[in-house]
Design a protein around this motif. Structure first.
Motif, PDB file in Angstrom:
ATOM      1  N   ASN A   8       5.705   0.881   2.334  1.00  0.00           N
ATOM      2  CA  ASN A   8       4.224   0.508   0.979  1.00  0.00           C
ATOM      3  C   ASN A   8       4.245  -0.101  -0.598  1.00  0.00           C
ATOM      4  N   GLN A   9       5.438   0.258  -0.869  1.00  0.00           N
ATOM      5  CA  GLN A   9       5.810  -0.128  -1.769  1.00  0.00           C
ATOM      6  C   GLN A   9       6.396  -1.965  -1.823  1.00  0.00           C
ATOM      7  N   TRP A  11       4.669  -3.536   0.286  1.00  0.00           N
ATOM      8  CA  TRP A  11       3.328  -3.920   0.889  1.00  0.00           C
ATOM      9  C   TRP A  11       2.637  -4.703  -1.164  1.00  0.00           C
ATOM     10  N   GLN A  12       2.566  -3.054  -1.654  1.00  0.00           N
ATOM     11  CA  GLN A  12       2.029  -3.797  -3.037  1.00  0.00           C
ATOM     12  C   GLN A  12       3.213  -4.989  -3.965  1.00  0.00           C
ATOM     13  N   TYR A  14       3.820  -7.386  -2.655  1.00  0.00           N
ATOM     14  CA  TYR A  14       3.408  -8.713  -1.970  1.00  0.00           C
ATOM     15  C   TYR A  14       1.884  -9.205  -2.006  1.00  0.00           C
ATOM     16  N   GLN A  15       1.084  -8.456  -2.427  1.00  0.00           N
ATOM     17  CA  GLN A  15      -0.040  -8.600  -3.018  1.00  0.00           C
ATOM     18  C   GLN A  15      -0.445  -9.763  -4.144  1.00  0.00           C
ATOM     19  N   LEU A  16      -1.155 -10.449  -3.882  1.00  0.00           N
ATOM     20  CA  LEU A  16      -1.782 -11.274  -5.303  1.00  0.00           C
ATOM     21  C   LEU A  16      -2.773 -11.158  -5.220  1.00  0.00           C
ATOM     22  N   LYS A  17      -3.189 -10.922  -7.114  1.00  0.00           N
ATOM     23  CA  LYS A  17      -4.260 -11.121  -6.758  1.00  0.00           C
ATOM     24  C   LYS A  17      -4.944 -12.204  -7.345  1.00  0.00           C
ATOM     25  N   ASP A  20      -4.246 -13.113 -11.226  1.00  0.00           N
ATOM     26  CA  ASP A  20      -2.927 -12.679 -12.048  1.00  0.00           C
ATOM     27  C   ASP A  20      -2.546 -14.106 -12.752  1.00  0.00           C
TER      28      ASP A  20
END
Length: 344
Positions: A8-9, A11-12, A14-17, A20
């Motif tokens: 889960n860490q 996964w968080q 490597y997420q992009l917004k 950003d």
């Protein structure tokens, strides 16, 4: 295996917004005005045996040694990324030394003193897994690395047609470039029977590389070698050709015509008058010389737009090449300056 919390860490992480703040990768290698290499990516030179791939790579090395221009290559590495690691997997120590001396002569450096920013390793005697491990260790423990050249990337694996081994090797290149924010340039042979890169690793390299240069013998003149981009993420650059002169150094083949090639679109000298160029360039260089190719293009783009000529990025790159060919812009020691005494 990771547990659920670790996954889960990750996964968080490597997420992009879309909101950003992500900086553009610094462009560090250019060819004929186009960016062919950025920090955090890798590129490749491909060609058949005896196509003079190593002469071409020597020119890239020479440009990087001084952050200068050699053949059609320009290097602009940051001050803290000036160290070069060169790994040769095929040549003997004698031939490797010849490559170094050729690059030093191209760069205008003395050949009786080893440059402080070059580390050259000859790995022919080692096994593929040991070569890979040694390169991994060198990249991790050498300060200020900006460019890594691997002449013979297929020699870092046992079977070039093994899909798993190929994917792992290309994955390693992506890991190194991303983790250490370096640029890696590799060399790979083409098949004898066609112009395809060899093996499964060649397919993976074509899919993942930022730029793949194709180095091939001319079909009309056996003394001439052509260089073009078989694939490139940036704007394509006009191909160029070189010969090896009497001093054993590559130099541009003057007045060479590419057979069977469509004409490369360039910036036309009839598009703007000398006065219009002068007005825009005085605005672009109002604060003096500009360091780095991208900064120069950005300033040119703003200035020409302010003068009523809103060009896109691709057109600006062609425009800058035109301005440099006309000596309206001059590049010296990594900086670009306006030459008000140009002859149009």
């Amino acid at each position: 295996m990771m547990d659920a919390q670790e996954l889960n860490q990750l996964w968080q992480l490597y997420q992009l917004k879309v909101t950003d703040d992500i900086a553009k990768s610094p462009e560090v290698l250019f060819c004929n005005g186009s960016a062919i290499g950025t920090l955090g990516n890798f590129s490749a030179s491909t060609g058949k045996a005896k196509s003079k791939k190593t002469f071409n790579v020597s020119s890239i090395l020479a440009a990087a040694l001084t952050n200068g221009e050699v053949l059609r290559y320009i290097a602009e590495f940051p001050d803290d990324k000036r160290t070069i690691l060169y790994f040769d997997t095929e040549q003997s120590p004698h031939h490797c030394q010849r490559i170094m001396k050729r690059a030093l002569r191209l760069a205008g450096l003395p050949v009786d003193r080893h440059p402080g920013n070059l580390i050259f390793a000859q790995l022919r005697a080692l096994t593929p897994d040991l070569r890979l491990e040694l390169i991994d260790n060198a990249i991790a423990n050498t300060p200020n690395v900006g460019l890594v050249i691997i002449d013979g990337v297929r020699d870092l694996m046992f079977d070039i047609n093994n899909a798993i081994e190929s994917s792992r090797l290309i994955g390693k290149l992506m890991e190194w470039t991303d983790k250490y924010q370096i640029h890696i340039h590799t060399v790979l042979h083409l098949n004898k029977s066609d112009d395809n890169v060899r093996g499964h690793v060649g397919t993976e390299l074509n899919n993942k590389a930022e730029t793949v240069l194709q180095v091939c013998k001319s079909t009309t003149d056996s003394e001439v070698t052509e260089v073009s981009a078989s694939c490139i993420r940036s704007m394509d650059f006009p191909p160029f050709a070189f010969i090896v002169n009497e001093a054993g150094l590559p130099e541009i083949a003057s007045d060479y015509t590419f057979a069977g090639k469509t004409k490369i679109q360039t910036f036309s000298y009839t598009e703007l008058t000398p006065e219009q160029h002068r007005q825009a360039l005085e605005m672009a260089f109002a604060d003096g010389a500009i360091k780095a190719c991208q900064n120069c293009e950005d300033s040119i783009k703003r200035a020409y737009a302010a003068c009523g000529f809103p060009y896109g990025d691709g057109k600006v790159t062609k425009l800058k090449s035109f301005l440099m060919n006309k000596r309206m812009i001059v590049r010296e020691n990594g900086t670009y300056s306006y030459n008000p005494k140009f002859y149009y």
